[in-house]
Design an enzyme around this catalytic site. Structure first.
Site, PDB file in Angstrom:
ATOM      1  N   LYS A  49       0.826  -1.214   0.000  1.00  9.31           N
ATOM      2  CA  LYS A  49       0.000   0.000   0.000  1.00  9.31           C
ATOM      3  C   LYS A  49       0.857   1.260   0.000  1.00  9.31           C
ATOM      4  O   LYS A  49       0.487   2.268  -0.602  1.00  9.31           O
ATOM      5  CB  LYS A  49      -0.952   0.001   1.199  1.00  9.31           C
ATOM      6  CG  LYS A  49      -2.068  -1.024   1.052  1.00  9.31           C
ATOM      7  CD  LYS A  49      -3.013  -0.996   2.234  1.00  9.31           C
ATOM      8  CE  LYS A  49      -4.082  -2.068   2.126  1.00  9.31           C
ATOM      9  NZ  LYS A  49      -4.801  -2.239   3.403  1.00  9.31           N
TER      10      LYS A  49
ATOM     11  N   LYS B 147      -5.678 -11.090  -5.877  1.00  8.46           N
ATOM     12  CA  LYS B 147      -6.747 -11.299  -4.904  1.00  8.46           C
ATOM     13  C   LYS B 147      -7.966 -10.464  -5.300  1.00  8.46           C
ATOM     14  O   LYS B 147      -7.808  -9.340  -5.773  1.00  8.46           O
ATOM     15  CB  LYS B 147      -6.186 -10.837  -3.547  1.00  8.46           C
ATOM     16  CG  LYS B 147      -7.114 -10.949  -2.400  1.00  8.46           C
ATOM     17  CD  LYS B 147      -6.503 -10.320  -1.156  1.00  8.46           C
ATOM     18  CE  LYS B 147      -6.740  -8.818  -1.084  1.00  8.46           C
ATOM     19  NZ  LYS B 147      -6.513  -8.213   0.219  1.00  8.46           N
TER      20      LYS B 147
ATOM     21  N   LYS C 218     -11.795  -4.749  -3.976  1.00 11.98           N
ATOM     22  CA  LYS C 218     -12.525  -3.585  -4.490  1.00 11.98           C
ATOM     23  C   LYS C 218     -11.570  -2.622  -5.207  1.00 11.98           C
ATOM     24  O   LYS C 218     -11.876  -2.091  -6.276  1.00 11.98           O
ATOM     25  CB  LYS C 218     -13.224  -2.898  -3.311  1.00 11.98           C
ATOM     26  CG  LYS C 218     -13.728  -1.514  -3.585  1.00 11.98           C
ATOM     27  CD  LYS C 218     -15.085  -1.508  -4.230  1.00 11.98           C
ATOM     28  CE  LYS C 218     -15.581  -0.090  -4.395  1.00 11.98           C
ATOM     29  NZ  LYS C 218     -16.654   0.039  -5.346  1.00 11.98           N
TER      30      LYS C 218
HETATM   31  P1  TYM Z   1     -10.811  -6.380   4.646  1.00 10.07           P
HETATM   32  O1  TYM Z   1     -11.828  -5.331   4.862  1.00 10.07           O
HETATM   33  O2  TYM Z   1      -9.810  -6.180   3.563  1.00 10.07           O
HETATM   34  O3  TYM Z   1     -11.503  -7.766   4.356  1.00 10.07           O
HETATM   35  C1  TYM Z   1     -12.464  -8.328   5.244  1.00 10.07           C
HETATM   36  C2  TYM Z   1     -12.261  -9.833   5.323  1.00 10.07           C
HETATM   37  O4  TYM Z   1     -12.396 -10.430   4.031  1.00 10.07           O
HETATM   38  C3  TYM Z   1     -11.254 -11.229   3.724  1.00 10.07           C
HETATM   39  N1  TYM Z   1     -10.989 -11.133   2.277  1.00 10.07           N
HETATM   40  C4  TYM Z   1     -10.808 -12.183   1.471  1.00 10.07           C
HETATM   41  N2  TYM Z   1     -10.799 -13.502   1.705  1.00 10.07           N
HETATM   42  C5  TYM Z   1     -10.578 -14.321   0.648  1.00 10.07           C
HETATM   43  N3  TYM Z   1     -10.362 -13.875  -0.622  1.00 10.07           N
HETATM   44  C6  TYM Z   1     -10.367 -12.550  -0.901  1.00 10.07           C
HETATM   45  N4  TYM Z   1     -10.168 -12.123  -2.137  1.00 10.07           N
HETATM   46  C7  TYM Z   1     -10.588 -11.636   0.166  1.00 10.07           C
HETATM   47  N5  TYM Z   1     -10.655 -10.278   0.255  1.00 10.07           N
HETATM   48  C8  TYM Z   1     -10.904  -9.995   1.550  1.00 10.07           C
HETATM   49  C9  TYM Z   1     -10.126 -10.595   4.538  1.00 10.07           C
HETATM   50  O5  TYM Z   1      -9.068 -11.514   4.765  1.00 10.07           O
HETATM   51  C10 TYM Z   1     -10.844 -10.213   5.809  1.00 10.07           C
HETATM   52  O6  TYM Z   1     -10.942 -11.309   6.691  1.00 10.07           O
HETATM   53  N6  TYM Z   1      -7.395  -5.618   8.254  1.00 10.07           N
HETATM   54  C11 TYM Z   1      -8.699  -6.208   7.955  1.00 10.07           C
HETATM   55  C12 TYM Z   1      -9.828  -5.653   8.814  1.00 10.07           C
HETATM   56  C13 TYM Z   1      -9.624  -5.738  10.286  1.00 10.07           C
HETATM   57  C14 TYM Z   1      -9.641  -6.902  11.093  1.00 10.07           C
HETATM   58  C15 TYM Z   1      -9.481  -6.454  12.424  1.00 10.07           C
HETATM   59  C16 TYM Z   1      -9.779  -8.248  10.804  1.00 10.07           C
HETATM   60  C17 TYM Z   1      -9.434  -4.667  11.121  1.00 10.07           C
HETATM   61  N7  TYM Z   1      -9.359  -5.122  12.406  1.00 10.07           N
HETATM   62  C18 TYM Z   1      -9.422  -7.340  13.505  1.00 10.07           C
HETATM   63  C19 TYM Z   1      -9.735  -9.137  11.870  1.00 10.07           C
HETATM   64  C20 TYM Z   1      -9.556  -8.695  13.192  1.00 10.07           C
HETATM   65  C21 TYM Z   1      -9.050  -5.931   6.501  1.00 10.07           C
HETATM   66  O7  TYM Z   1      -8.529  -5.049   5.883  1.00 10.07           O
HETATM   67  O8  TYM Z   1     -10.054  -6.701   6.008  1.00 10.07           O
END
Ligand code: TYM
Length: 330
Positions: free
Chosen positions: A111, A192, A195
């Protein structure tokens, strides 16, 4: 009962990567454990964003979660910025987090390369994520594979805080829970599903859009003509089939791919039909909630109240162990 915590960024769209990688698992876990699911708006502002749409995106994400089947009577659903203890614990944990570990995080490296001026918040992103989970002493964190490095760092932060300050109270070391679809690729079949890369199918996309997006989607690259046999094991469309098609259909799809009995479009049509059928009730529930945003904000307020009650208990213990002067009773 174990405590489960997970979060999702209000990035504008809940897509099938989020759904198959994480949210579908959350729906199941709410029947087995004590669950908290959080719309992490404070994380979302570490990248360039539009303040005029942030609130709506948080609301939309909450609607997506409720529509996916998360029940407010079973799980605490709330917005991160409504519980200020997240930012307080974030600051305290910053003081035990090694800078080198933050600089090594793959997501930070990716990023930060895309930004001309890198905000410190992007570097500290995983510390806030650690605060999210540790604040509730959660032990299970259902996420996709891309979060594993952050989870490892979270455990390291818990160990460091414990080594320095634990005294009758210590943070548990949380474990990641992966789903079978731990890494869903985008429709380009390369990166992956995300969005920001524009390679998604939205959970609330209408049926025509789903079909329009699936038609040109990448499949086994070795299948150049209709007569070439394919290998479903390396085809992203087959991976997505696993999330939406029953076992008998999966067998049929694999057989017809390997023998070139079907072309890729035939396979995609079956997937589109199953996906549209599976997502129809989610779209319907979302439409009801979209028409009644007041109910959603009420649910989120109640969720934040419940989360805050737990978070305050933890912060009392943390503050005492870190040696702060207590505030006088009013
Ligand atoms: P985020 O918002 O990017 O994604 C939310 C969840 O979806 C999963 N995910 C995927 N899994 C499989 N294939 C994909 N293409 C894919 N895209 C997204 C992500 O692994 C995630 O589980 N940092 C985290 C948010 C967060 C969080 C937390 C998670 C903040 N605090 C505490 C767990 C615990 C994030 O950016 O997720």
């Amino acid at each position: 009962m174990a405590r489960v915590f997970s979060g999702i960024q209000p990035s504008g769209e809940l897509h099938i990567g989020n759904y198959l990688g994480a949210v579908q698992n959350w729906v199941k876990l709410q029947y087995q454990h004590d669950c908290l699911f959080c719309v992490v708006d404070l994380h979302a502002i570490t990248q360039p964003y539009d303040p005029a749409t942030l609130a709506q995106r948080s609301l939309d994400m909450a609607i997506g979660l409720f529509a996916s089947g998360i029940e407010p009577a079973r799980a605490i659903v709330f917005v991160q910025s409504h519980v200020s203890e997240h930012t307080e614990l974030n600051w305290l944990l910053n003081t035990v987090t090694p800078l080198g570990e933050l600089e090594r995080q793959t997501q930070f490296k990716d990023k930060s390369q895309r930004q001309e001026s890198v905000p410190a918040g992007l570097l500290n992103y995983p510390v806030l994520q650690a605060a999210d989970v540790l604040l509730y002493e959660a032990t299970l964190v259902p996420v996709g594979e891309d979060q594993l490095q952050h989870l490892e760092l979270m455990r390291e932060i818990a160990r460091r805080w414990n080594a320095r300050f634990a005294n009758g109270f210590a943070f548990p070391e949380p474990q990641a829970l992966l789903s079978t679809a731990k890494r869903v690729l985008g429709l380009d079949g390369q990166a992956k599903m995300s969005k920001s890369l524009g390679n998604t199918i939205g959970l609330l996309d209408p049926p025509e859009t789903i079909w329009e997006k699936l038609k040109p989607a990448a499949t086994d690259p070795a299948r150049v003509t209709r007569k070439d046999p394919g290998n479903p094991d390396i085809c992203n469309i087959f991976t997505i089939h696993h999330g939406f098609s029953p076992p008998d259909t999966l067998k049929l799809v694999a057989h017809n791919c390997r023998t070139a009995g079907w072309g890729c479009l035939d396979c995609k049509r079956v997937l589109a039909d199953n996906m549209i059928a599976a997502l129809a009730p989610i779209r319907e529930r979302a439409a009801v909630l979209q028409a009644d945003p007041r109910t959603v904000t009420d649910l989120l307020r109640a969720g934040a109240d419940r989360a805050r009650a737990i978070a305050r208990r933890t912060m009392d213990r943390v503050r005492r162990r870190m040696g702060f002067l207590g505030t006088p009773e009013a």
